[in-house]
Design a protein around this motif. Structure first.
Motif, mmCIF file in Angstrom:
data_model
loop_
_atom_site.group_PDB
_atom_site.id
_atom_site.type_symbol
_atom_site.label_atom_id
_atom_site.label_comp_id
_atom_site.label_asym_id
_atom_site.label_seq_id
_atom_site.Cartn_x
_atom_site.Cartn_y
_atom_site.Cartn_z
ATOM 1 N N PHE A 29 40.806 53.526 46.984
ATOM 2 C CA PHE A 29 41.143 52.381 46.137
ATOM 3 C C PHE A 29 41.868 52.854 44.880
ATOM 4 C CE2 PHE A 29 37.281 51.326 48.453
ATOM 5 C CZ PHE A 29 37.603 50.107 49.017
ATOM 6 N N TRP A 32 42.034 49.842 39.639
ATOM 7 C CA TRP A 32 41.954 48.383 39.510
ATOM 8 C C TRP A 32 41.869 47.644 40.840
ATOM 9 C CZ3 TRP A 32 40.457 48.066 34.864
ATOM 10 C CH2 TRP A 32 41.016 48.842 33.871
ATOM 11 N N GLU A 33 42.018 48.321 41.964
ATOM 12 C CA GLU A 33 41.929 47.637 43.255
ATOM 13 C C GLU A 33 40.520 47.772 43.812
ATOM 14 O OE1 GLU A 33 45.051 48.919 45.885
ATOM 15 O OE2 GLU A 33 46.603 48.313 44.480
ATOM 16 N N TYR A 85 44.832 38.785 50.324
ATOM 17 C CA TYR A 85 44.570 39.817 49.324
ATOM 18 C C TYR A 85 45.857 40.510 48.887
ATOM 19 C CZ TYR A 85 39.687 39.311 50.699
ATOM 20 O OH TYR A 85 38.432 38.831 50.961
ATOM 21 N N THR A 87 47.132 41.126 46.067
ATOM 22 C CA THR A 87 46.992 42.029 44.921
ATOM 23 C C THR A 87 45.966 43.137 45.157
ATOM 24 O OG1 THR A 87 45.264 40.717 43.857
ATOM 25 C CG2 THR A 87 47.566 40.158 43.312
ATOM 26 N N CYS A 88 45.299 43.097 46.306
ATOM 27 C CA CYS A 88 44.221 44.054 46.634
ATOM 28 C C CYS A 88 43.088 44.003 45.613
ATOM 29 C CB CYS A 88 44.767 45.475 46.783
ATOM 30 S SG CYS A 88 45.804 45.656 48.237
ATOM 31 N N ARG A 89 42.888 42.820 45.052
ATOM 32 C CA ARG A 89 41.768 42.589 44.129
ATOM 33 C C ARG A 89 40.999 41.384 44.628
ATOM 34 N NH1 ARG A 89 44.040 43.303 38.130
ATOM 35 N NH2 ARG A 89 41.857 42.849 37.735
#
Length: 104
Positions: A29, A32-33, A85, A87-89
């Motif tokens: 990751f 921030w993800e 997803y 933004t992968c957040r």
């Protein structure tokens, strides 16, 4: 240690949680993800480091009742989930029209 929940496309997937070191977590990751798709993780390179990290990770299953939170979700074989997803957040998961999947 940080906990990673693994979700794959198998019918019998049990959504196990695994403990990762800070280094292993950072390899999977980026900063921030908290959502990752294994093909994208592999595409970043570091193949040998990733192989070692995943090998270690699989030996550290955390029973769900003992988990102190989930810090990241790693998807296998579920590329269709990428649309939610972008933004992968996890907190920014959204429908195709841009509306958030969660209110808060």
């Amino acid at each position: 240690m940080k906990n990673i929940q693994v979700i794959d496309g198998a019918e019998n997937c049990v959504y196990d949680i695994f403990a990762a070191t800070e280094e292993e977590f950072a390899l999977i990751f980026p900063e921030w993800e908290d959502i990752a798709f294994i093909d994208e993780v592999r595409d970043r390179g570091n193949t040998e480091a990733l192989r070692r990290a995943l090998g270690s990770l699989w030996g550290r299953r955390v029973p769900k009742r003992d988990a102190q939170g989930i810090h990241g979700i790693l998807f296998y074989q579920l590329d269709h989930k990428k649309a939610y997803y972008a933004t992968c957040r996890d907190k920014e998961a959204a429908n195709s029209d841009g509306s958030l999947l969660r209110r808060a």
